[in-house]
Design an enzyme around this catalytic site. Structure first.
Site, PDB file in Angstrom:
ATOM      1  N   HIS A 118       0.804  -1.226   0.000  1.00  0.00           N
ATOM      2  CA  HIS A 118       0.000   0.000   0.000  1.00  0.00           C
ATOM      3  C   HIS A 118       0.839   1.279   0.000  1.00  0.00           C
ATOM      4  O   HIS A 118       0.435   2.292  -0.546  1.00  0.00           O
ATOM      5  CB  HIS A 118      -0.972   0.016   1.183  1.00  0.00           C
ATOM      6  CG  HIS A 118      -0.327   0.073   2.530  1.00  0.00           C
ATOM      7  ND1 HIS A 118       0.207  -1.034   3.140  1.00  0.00           N
ATOM      8  CD2 HIS A 118      -0.139   1.102   3.399  1.00  0.00           C
ATOM      9  CE1 HIS A 118       0.695  -0.698   4.311  1.00  0.00           C
ATOM     10  NE2 HIS A 118       0.512   0.602   4.496  1.00  0.00           N
ATOM     11  N   ASP A 119       2.045   1.242   0.583  1.00  0.00           N
ATOM     12  CA  ASP A 119       2.888   2.435   0.641  1.00  0.00           C
ATOM     13  C   ASP A 119       4.133   2.327  -0.228  1.00  0.00           C
ATOM     14  O   ASP A 119       5.090   3.075  -0.015  1.00  0.00           O
ATOM     15  CB  ASP A 119       3.306   2.724   2.091  1.00  0.00           C
ATOM     16  CG  ASP A 119       2.289   3.571   2.837  1.00  0.00           C
ATOM     17  OD1 ASP A 119       1.472   4.250   2.174  1.00  0.00           O
ATOM     18  OD2 ASP A 119       2.301   3.555   4.085  1.00  0.00           O
ATOM     19  N   LYS A 152       6.136   5.350  -1.570  1.00  0.00           N
ATOM     20  CA  LYS A 152       6.948   6.228  -0.727  1.00  0.00           C
ATOM     21  C   LYS A 152       8.430   6.164  -1.075  1.00  0.00           C
ATOM     22  O   LYS A 152       9.199   7.028  -0.626  1.00  0.00           O
ATOM     23  CB  LYS A 152       6.742   5.879   0.748  1.00  0.00           C
ATOM     24  CG  LYS A 152       5.408   6.386   1.294  1.00  0.00           C
ATOM     25  CD  LYS A 152       5.276   6.129   2.787  1.00  0.00           C
ATOM     26  CE  LYS A 152       3.984   6.709   3.334  1.00  0.00           C
ATOM     27  NZ  LYS A 152       3.829   6.445   4.786  1.00  0.00           N
ATOM     28  N   HIS A 211       2.727   9.909  -3.166  1.00  0.00           N
ATOM     29  CA  HIS A 211       3.158   8.511  -3.046  1.00  0.00           C
ATOM     30  C   HIS A 211       2.077   7.537  -3.507  1.00  0.00           C
ATOM     31  O   HIS A 211       2.391   6.429  -3.949  1.00  0.00           O
ATOM     32  CB  HIS A 211       3.604   8.200  -1.609  1.00  0.00           C
ATOM     33  CG  HIS A 211       2.484   7.897  -0.651  1.00  0.00           C
ATOM     34  ND1 HIS A 211       1.825   8.888   0.044  1.00  0.00           N
ATOM     35  CD2 HIS A 211       1.910   6.722  -0.274  1.00  0.00           C
ATOM     36  CE1 HIS A 211       0.903   8.315   0.815  1.00  0.00           C
ATOM     37  NE2 HIS A 211       0.927   7.011   0.642  1.00  0.00           N
ATOM     38  N   HIS A 224      -6.286   3.624  -0.048  1.00  0.00           N
ATOM     39  CA  HIS A 224      -6.082   3.600   1.401  1.00  0.00           C
ATOM     40  C   HIS A 224      -6.024   4.981   2.041  1.00  0.00           C
ATOM     41  O   HIS A 224      -6.062   5.090   3.273  1.00  0.00           O
ATOM     42  CB  HIS A 224      -4.852   2.754   1.764  1.00  0.00           C
ATOM     43  CG  HIS A 224      -3.526   3.410   1.546  1.00  0.00           C
ATOM     44  ND1 HIS A 224      -2.965   3.582   0.310  1.00  0.00           N
ATOM     45  CD2 HIS A 224      -2.625   3.917   2.429  1.00  0.00           C
ATOM     46  CE1 HIS A 224      -1.782   4.163   0.434  1.00  0.00           C
ATOM     47  NE2 HIS A 224      -1.561   4.385   1.717  1.00  0.00           N
ATOM     48  N   HIS A 225      -5.968   6.054   1.226  1.00  0.00           N
ATOM     49  CA  HIS A 225      -6.054   7.407   1.783  1.00  0.00           C
ATOM     50  C   HIS A 225      -7.351   8.120   1.372  1.00  0.00           C
ATOM     51  O   HIS A 225      -7.509   9.313   1.638  1.00  0.00           O
ATOM     52  CB  HIS A 225      -4.845   8.243   1.367  1.00  0.00           C
ATOM     53  CG  HIS A 225      -3.613   7.943   2.175  1.00  0.00           C
ATOM     54  ND1 HIS A 225      -3.551   8.154   3.538  1.00  0.00           N
ATOM     55  CD2 HIS A 225      -2.410   7.424   1.813  1.00  0.00           C
ATOM     56  CE1 HIS A 225      -2.353   7.799   3.979  1.00  0.00           C
ATOM     57  NE2 HIS A 225      -1.647   7.347   2.951  1.00  0.00           N
ATOM     58  N   ASP A 258      -4.426   0.401   8.539  1.00  0.00           N
ATOM     59  CA  ASP A 258      -3.246   1.262   8.509  1.00  0.00           C
ATOM     60  C   ASP A 258      -3.327   2.342   9.580  1.00  0.00           C
ATOM     61  O   ASP A 258      -2.346   2.607  10.290  1.00  0.00           O
ATOM     62  CB  ASP A 258      -3.116   1.896   7.115  1.00  0.00           C
ATOM     63  CG  ASP A 258      -1.736   2.479   6.863  1.00  0.00           C
ATOM     64  OD1 ASP A 258      -0.749   1.881   7.328  1.00  0.00           O
ATOM     65  OD2 ASP A 258      -1.641   3.519   6.202  1.00  0.00           O
TER      66      ASP A 258
END
Length: 358
Positions: free
Chosen positions: A211-212, A215, A240, A271-272, A300
């Site tokens: 998910h990240d 970054k 990101h 997810h954000h 998260d």
């Protein structure tokens, strides 16, 4: 895997410095944007571009605009060169499609590390595209070998993320298993009984750690900052999500996209997002947000709350639960929050298993 890098800079001094750092790579160079575009037109094998913004004839912004308008160039990862006082240029360059920026005067060790990271990410992305092609060709006869390759690819991408010391392996395991607990609990209820099959739960579980992944494209000065980000820095940090989705994007039709790649992209892109439509990057609302993204948002945030970070101490399990309840229907899907509360004791066991102290 041979990665070809195009260096575009009108400064002969900076050009020599960059070439000396990248000795051993397959390099081509251009002294301005016009020459760079000519090279792009004739050389389809360029994977990565280091692009100065301030150049005669055709500057870096114009190059980015031209590349954005041509789909043949959109898979090239572009790192822009800016001066230390050009924050607005950095933001504009990222908005035009660059994946990272390097500031002048050049810090050679920092430059070398950043290039290494992006070369690894490009290699991993190319490997994933090749694997997706194989999966598409053999969709009716998926083998254990291909499934193992899928797992290895995901693990390779996670190892890349961990080279930046962004997330501990404990965070990865906790969020994975929390999501799996939620899925297995939800499948007992409507409308999830038919949706959450064993295969779909496994896909969400295996791709959640990505998910990240985007970054890796965020500068350390922002990513590891021990205090609150400025608005400009936060806008860069938000990139990101797009970086992560673009790392997995391949040149095939959506209906032919392997399902695990689609699930990974939904986890990354969603997810954000927030249930009330105030999230990013697209401001999706309610069930417009894919289920993997809605699940990841809860896992998260919960894990971020209970974990110690450079900018905060760890909160208790109880305080984290209160935060989820307070934001039920705003940040989070209310049905998923309710499901989380129903398994909160099991979640606590998962936390304890992976050495999180409260």
């Amino acid at each position: 895997m041979d990665i070809k890098i195009l260096i575009v800079d009108d400064s002969s001094t900076d050009m020599l410095l960059i070439k000396s750092i990248l000795d051993g790579y397959n390099l081509v160079s251009a002294c301005d944007g016009v020459e760079a575009m000519a090279l792009l037109e004739t050389d389809p094998d360029i994977d990565l571009m280091i692009l100065d913004l301030n150049m005669p004839r055709m500057n870096g912004f114009e190059v980015l605009e031209a590349m954005k308008a041509n789909s043949d160039f959109q898979k090239i990862a572009v790192l822009i060169l800016t001066n230390y006082d050009e924050l607005e240029n950095e933001i504009l360059g990222l908005e035009l499609g660059a994946v990272d920026y390097i500031r002048k005067p050049l810090n050679l060790e920092s430059l070398k590390r950043r290039i290494q990271i992006h070369v690894k990410l490009k290699s991993a992305s190319r490997s994933l595209e090749e694997i997706n092609t194989i999966l598409d060709q053999t969709v009716q006869e998926r083998t254990k070998e291909l499934l193992l390759t899928r797992s290895i690819t995901i693990k390779a991408l996670m190892n890349l993320l961990e080279t930046r010391d962004l997330e501990s392996s404990n965070h990865t395991h906790r969020t994975q298993w929390i999501i799996k607990l939620m899925c297995e609990h939800l499948r007992k209820k409507e409308p999830y009984k038919t949706l959450l099959t064993d295969d779909y739960i496994k896909e969400i579980f295996e791709t959640a750690p990505l998910h990240d992944i985007g970054k890796v494209g965020i500068a350390d000065s922002i990513l590891l900052k021990p205090s609150k980000l400025t608005q400009e820095e936060f806008e860069i940090m938000k990139q990101h999500v797009d970086f992560g989705v673009n790392a997995l994007r391949v040149e095939i039709q959506d209906r032919l996209l392997p399902s695990f790649v689609r699930t990974a992209m939904e986890c990354i892109s969603g997810h954000h997002e927030k249930f009330d439509g105030t999230g990013y990057p697209k401001g999706l609302k309610g069930n417009e947000i894919p289920l993997p993204g809605r699940l990841m948002a809860i896992a998260d945030v919960y894990d971020a709350l209970i974990s110690k970070r450079v900018y905060k101490e760890a909160f208790s399990h109880e305080i984290a639960l209160e935060y989820l309840k307070e934001n039920r229907g705003r940040h989070f899907d209310p049905d998923l929050v309710d499901a989380f509360m129903e398994i909160k004791n099991d979640v606590r066991i998962i936390v304890a298993k992976f050495d999180q102290t409260h």
